[in-house]
Motif scaffolding. Structure first.
Motif, PDB file in Angstrom:
ATOM      1  N   GLY A 522      -3.010  -3.844   8.055  1.00  0.00           N
ATOM      2  CA  GLY A 522      -2.206  -4.901   7.332  1.00  0.00           C
ATOM      3  C   GLY A 522      -0.995  -5.297   8.522  1.00  0.00           C
ATOM      4  N   LEU A 690      -0.965  -3.635   0.253  1.00  0.00           N
ATOM      5  CA  LEU A 690      -1.329  -3.374   1.546  1.00  0.00           C
ATOM      6  C   LEU A 690      -1.543  -1.796   1.714  1.00  0.00           C
ATOM      7  CD1 LEU A 690       0.856  -5.415   4.110  1.00  0.00           C
ATOM      8  CD2 LEU A 690      -1.664  -5.721   3.184  1.00  0.00           C
ATOM      9  N   CYS A 693      -4.473   0.060   3.224  1.00  0.00           N
ATOM     10  CA  CYS A 693      -4.663  -0.178   4.354  1.00  0.00           C
ATOM     11  C   CYS A 693      -4.849   1.169   5.277  1.00  0.00           C
ATOM     12  CB  CYS A 693      -4.015  -1.171   5.266  1.00  0.00           C
ATOM     13  SG  CYS A 693      -4.131  -2.873   4.485  1.00  0.00           S
ATOM     14  N   ILE A 696      -0.865  -0.230   9.053  1.00  0.00           N
ATOM     15  CA  ILE A 696       0.173  -1.274   8.802  1.00  0.00           C
ATOM     16  C   ILE A 696       0.778  -1.480   9.879  1.00  0.00           C
ATOM     17  CG2 ILE A 696       1.916  -2.065   7.156  1.00  0.00           C
ATOM     18  CD1 ILE A 696       0.838  -0.419   5.097  1.00  0.00           C
ATOM     19  N   HIS A 710       0.757   3.650   5.251  1.00  0.00           N
ATOM     20  CA  HIS A 710       1.884   3.371   4.570  1.00  0.00           C
ATOM     21  C   HIS A 710       2.799   4.548   4.214  1.00  0.00           C
ATOM     22  CE1 HIS A 710       4.114   2.362   0.805  1.00  0.00           C
ATOM     23  NE2 HIS A 710       3.746   3.357   0.162  1.00  0.00           N
TER      24      HIS A 710
END
Length: 749
Positions: A522, A690, A693, A696, A710
Motif C-alpha cells: 500500500g 489498506l 496489505c 504499507i 498496519h
C-alpha cells in the motif's frame, strides 16, 4: 509431420481441435519463425482483421512488427520456393487456414523440409515434394526477420521524408511519366491538323485532304482518350497508396510519443497540428503532381512553338516568366500571412475540441457564454488572418492578370499583325491558330511552376506545425527492443529520484525500499507526496529517473516497454472506456481472449452481477464518455480489463475511489482473493482499505517516511497515525479539530 495438411494437436490431448487447430497452427508457425530471431510473441496479443475466419498475412505481419520485428508477405511459385536454401524458417500458408514451417530446401532433389509448428524442437523435418505440396499450399509465405536498426534515429517529418514516401511508389510514378510523355507528344498533332485544315482544306477546298485528316483525328483521339484514362487511373491508385502510407506513418509516429507529451499539450492543439500534414498530402498529390506532369507538355511543345514563330514564342515565355517573378517577390509576405492563418485555425480547432470534450462541464456549470466568448475571439483571429492573406493574394492575382490576358488574347493580335505586315515571317492563318492552341499549354506550366513555389509557403508552414509534434522524441526503441523476462513481481527501489519536466522541486527524492514477489504493497501519504509518481515509474511512463528501479532483479529501463505494460494490470482513478461493447472493452488489451476469460475477469472485479442485469449482457454497447453506465460500474469494468491477462504485477491508483461502500467491499474482497501469488501496488487515501496489505509505504514530500504492516506503523509512524486518526474520528467528536480527510483527493503527483 507426416503430411503438410495434417492438423497438429495444440492441446496435447491426442485429438486435434478441428475448429481451432488451423488458426492456432498458423499463429504458432509465425511465433516459431519470430522466436528464431529472438522475438517473443504472445498469441493473446494477436488481433485479426474484422470478418476474417483465419489469421490473414497483413494481420500476422502487423503482429510481428508491433513486437519489434519485420515481416513481409509474398506469393511464390514452387520453382522460387525450392531455391530458398539457406534461409531462416519461413511460414507457408495452407488452404485450410493452417500453416507449415519451412526450414530448408533442396532444388537439386526438388524437395523442401517442413516441420510441424507445434512439434518439439527435437522432431526432425519432413521432406515434401511439389506434388504433395501443391494440393494444400496457397502460394503465400510470410518472411520474418529481426529488426537490426532499433538504435537508428527516426527520420524527421520534413520534405525529405515526404520525398521518400513519394519515391516509394516509383513504379507507378514511372508509368504516369511514360503516359504523360506520350500524351504530350500527341498534343502537338491537333494544332498541326487545325493548321492543315485552315491552310489546305479551307483555302483549296480539298475534300480528299479533309477525309484523310478526319480519319487521322479519329485514330489519335482514340489513343489520347485511352492514354488519358490510363494516366488518371494510375495517378488515382498512386495518390491513394501515398495517402495510405502517409496516414499510417503519421498515426504510428503519434502513438509512439510518450504519455508525458500528451499530458503537457492540449489535445485539440495536437490534433490540429498533426492534421496539418494532410495539407501537405493534398499538395503532394494535387498541384505538385499536376504541375510535374504539365512540365512534360512544356518540354515537348516549346520547341514546336519556336518553330512556328520565334517572336511569339519569346513573348509568351517572357510574359510567363514575369508572372513567375511577381509571385516570387510576393512569396515571403504571403507565406508569413498564410502561416498566421494556419496557426489561427489550429487554435480555433483546439477551442472547439476542448468545448466538445468538456461539454458536460460546460452544461452543468452554464459555461456557454464563456465558451462562446472564447470561440468568438478565436474566430475573429481566423477572420482577420484570412482577410489579410486573401487580400495579399488578391493583389498578386491583380498584378499578374494583365500578363495572363496578354498571353491568352494579346498574342493573337500580335500574330495577326505579323501575318499582315511581314512578308518574310511566313505565318499563315493556320499557323497562328496552331500557335494559339499550343500557347496556352506552354503558359499554364510556367504559371503553375510559379504558383507551385507560392504554395510551398503554406506547405512549409503546415509541415512545420506537424513536425513540431511528430518530430518529438518517441518511445519506439523502448517499445520494440529490450528484455522480456518472466515477471514475478519483486520490486526494489534504490536511491530513486525523479523531477517532472519544468518542475522546481523533485517529486521523488532518494526513494529506497524493496518488497518480494507476491506482496500487497500500500502507498499512503498526503496529496503531492509522490504516491502516483511511483506507479508512473513502474508503468514506464517516465524513464528519466536517477537511481535503480528493479523488477525481479532487472533494471526496469532494460525491459521492453510494451512487454512491461502488458505484464502489468493498471487501474486508475478515472478510467477511459472506448465506444463499443462491454466485452470489447474488457479484452481491449488482449483481443485473442475468449468469452470465458471475459466472464472470469468480470467475476473477479465484481462486475458480473450488474452486467448480467443489462439487456444485452456482455454485448451491451457503451456510449462515448460511458454515459450509459455509472462511475462505479465503469471502475469495475476497468478492473476487469486489468485482471483479464492474469498479470503478476497489478497497480491500483485510487481504483475504488468511485465505488459506493457496498461495491468497494465486494471489489476489495475479490482483489484480496486475486492478490494470491501476485504483487499488488495499491494507492488509496482510504487507509481502512489498506489494512490487509503486507507492507504499507508512507510517503511525504517525495521521501519514504516509513514502511511496514498496519499495526507497526500505528505504533511508530506519526504521519500514518495522524491520517488514521483523522479518517476514523467518531462523528461529532471532532471538537473543532482538523477536518476529516476521508474525502481527500488522490495524489496529483
Amino acid at each position: 509431420m507426416g503430411h503438410p495438411d495434417q492438423s497438429a494437436d495444440p492441446t496435447g490431448s491426442g485429438q486435434a481441435d478441428t475448429r481451432h487447430a488451423p488458426e492456432l497452427i498458423r499463429l504458432q508457425a509465425v511465433l516459431r519463425a519470430a522466436r528464431f530471431h529472438g522475438i517473443d510473441l504472445d498469441v493473446r496479443d494477436f488481433a485479426d482483421e474484422a470478418g476474417q475466419t483465419v489469421p490473414s498475412i497483413p494481420a500476422l505481419a502487423r503482429w510481428v512488427e508491433e513486437n519489434g520485428g519485420t515481416a513481409q508477405g509474398m506469393r511464390l511459385q514452387w520453382r522460387d520456393l525450392v531455391r530458398l536454401r539457406d534461409v531462416p524458417p519461413v511460414a507457408l500458408m495452407f488452404a485450410d487456414g493452417s500453416a507449415g514451417l519451412m526450414v530448408g530446401a533442396d532444388d537439386t532433389n526438388g524437395v523442401i523440409w517442413l516441420v510441424d509448428p507445434f512439434a518439439s524442437p527435437d522432431t526432425p523435418p519432413v521432406a515434401v515434394d511439389e506434388l504433395r505440396l501443391e494440393g494444400v499450399w496457397t502460394g503465400d509465405v510470410l518472411l520474418v526477420r529481426g529488426r537490426h536498426d532499433g538504435g537508428r534515429k527516426e527520420d524527421a517529418v520534413n520534405f525529405a521524408w515526404l520525398r521518400r514516401m513519394v519515391l516509394g511508389e516509383r513504379v507507378l510514378l514511372r508509368d504516369v511519366v511514360i503516359a504523360s510523355m506520350v500524351i504530350s507528344v500527341l498534343a502537338i498533332f491537333p494544332p498541326l491538323i487545325v493548321m492543315q485544315v485552315i491552310d489546305r482544306v479551307v483555302n483549296f477546298h480539298s475534300m480528299s485532304t479533309l477525309v484523310s485528316l478526319t480519319g487521322l483525328v479519329g485514330v489519335m483521339a482514340f489513343y489520347e482518350v485511352l492514354l488519358s484514362y490510363a494516366r488518371r487511373e494510375i495517378t488515382l491508385v498512386m495518390t491513394t497508396r501515398l495517402d495510405t502510407r502517409i496516414s499510417l506513418a503519421v498515426f504510428d509516429r503519434l502513438l509512439a510519443l510518450p504519455l508525458e507529451f500528451f499530458e503537457r499539450e492540449q489535445a485539440g492543439n495536437v490534433i490540429g497540428r498533426v492534421s496539418a500534414i494532410y495539407k501537405v498530402r493534398q499538395f503532394m498529390t494535387g498541384r505538385l503532381l499536376g504541375t510535374f506532369l504539365d512540365m512534360f507538355t512544356l518540354l515537348v511543345v516549346l520547341p514546336f512553338l519556336f518553330w512556328l514563330s520565334t517572336t511569339l514564342a519569346c513573348l509568351t515565355v517572357v510574359a510567363a516568366a514575369l508572372i513567375g517573378g511577381i509571385i516570387l517577390l510576393a512569396m515571403p509576405t504571403v507565406g508569413r500571412l498564410v502561416g498566421r492563418q494556419i496557426r489561427a485555425e489550429m487554435e480555433r480547432s483546439g477551442a472547439l475540441y476542448e468545448t466538445v470534450a468538456g461539454i458536460r462541464t460546460v452544461k452543468t456549470l452554464a459555461l456557454e457564454p464563456v465558451r462562446r466568448e472564447v470561440w468568438d475571439e478565436k474566430t475573429a483571429d481566423v477572420v482577420s488572418a484570412s482577410l489579410d492573406a486573401g487580400r495579399m493574394s488578391n493583389w498578386v492575382t491583380t498584378a499578374v492578370m494583365p500578363l495572363d490576358l496578354f498571353i491568352n488574347r494579346g498574342i493573337i493580335l500580335i500574330g495577326a499583325y505579323l501575318a499582315i505586315t511581314s512578308t518574310t515571317s511566313g505565318m499563315e492563318a493556320g499557323a497562328l491558330m496552331a500557335f494559339m492552341m499550343l500557347g496556352g499549354r506552354v503558359a499554364s506550366p510556367l504559371v503553375g511552376m510559379a504558383r507551385l513555389i507560392d504554395d510551398l509557403n503554406e506547405v512549409r508552414s503546415a509541415l512545420a506545425e506537424a513536425g513540431s509534434v511528430l518530430n518529438r522524441p518517441t518511445e519506439t526503441r523502448a517499445l520494440t527492443t529490450g528484455l522480456r523476462p518472466p515477471v514475478h513481481g519483486a520490486l526494489a527501489f534504490s536511491g530513486v529520484s525523479f523531477t517532472y519536466p519544468g518542475a522546481s522541486t523533485p517529486a521523488l527524492s532518494d526513494v529506497t525500499f524493496s518488497v518480494p514477489a507476491g506482496t500487497m504493497l500500500g502507498l499512503v501519504g498526503r496529496s503531492g507526496s509522490g504516491k502516483s509518481t511511483i506507479t508512473r515509474l513502474l508503468q514506464g511512463v517516465s524513464r528519466s529517473y536517477t537511481g535503480q528501479l528493479r523488477l525481479d532483479g532487472i533494471e526496469l529501463r532494460e525491459i521492453n516497454l510494451t512487454y512491461l505494460r502488458r505484464s502489468c494490470g493498471v487501474v486508475l482513478q478515472d478510467n477511459f472506456l472506448f465506444r463499443g461493447t462491454i466485452r470489447d472493452n474488457i479484452i481491449a488489451g488482449r483481443p485473442g481472449l475468449t468469452l470465458e476469460d471475459v466472464v472470469r475477469a468480470a467475476r473477479l472485479a465484481g462486475a458480473e452481477e450488474f452486467i448480467e442485469r443489462m439487456p444485452a449482457g456482455f454485448d451491451t454497447w457503451i456510449e462515448e464518455g460511458s454515459t450509459n453506465i455509472s462511475g462505479g460500474q465503469r471502475q469495475r469494468l476497468a478492473i476487469a480489463r486489468a485482471v483479464i491477462s492474469d498479470p503478476r504485477l497489478m497497480i491500483l491508483d485510487e481504483a475504488t475511489s468511485a465505488l459506493d461502500p457496498e461495491s468497494e467491499a465486494v471489489v476489495n474482497a475479490n482483489l484480496r482473493h486475486l492478490a494470491r501469488g501476485r504483487t499488488m501496488v495499491i494507492v488509496s487515501h482510504r487507509l481502512a482499505s489498506l489494512v490487509a496489505c503486507h507492507q504499507i509505504c508512507v510517503m511525504d514530500h517525495g521521501h519514504v517516511v516509513d514502511i511496514g504492516p498496519h499495526e507497526d506503523l500505528l505504533a511508530r509512524c506519526d504521519i500514518y497515525r495522524t491520517l488514521w486518526t483523522q479518517q476514523n474520528q467518531p462523528a461529532g467528536g471532532n471538537d473543532g479539530g482538523p477536518p476529516s480527510v476521508s474525502h481527500m483527493h488522490g495524489d496529483a503527483a
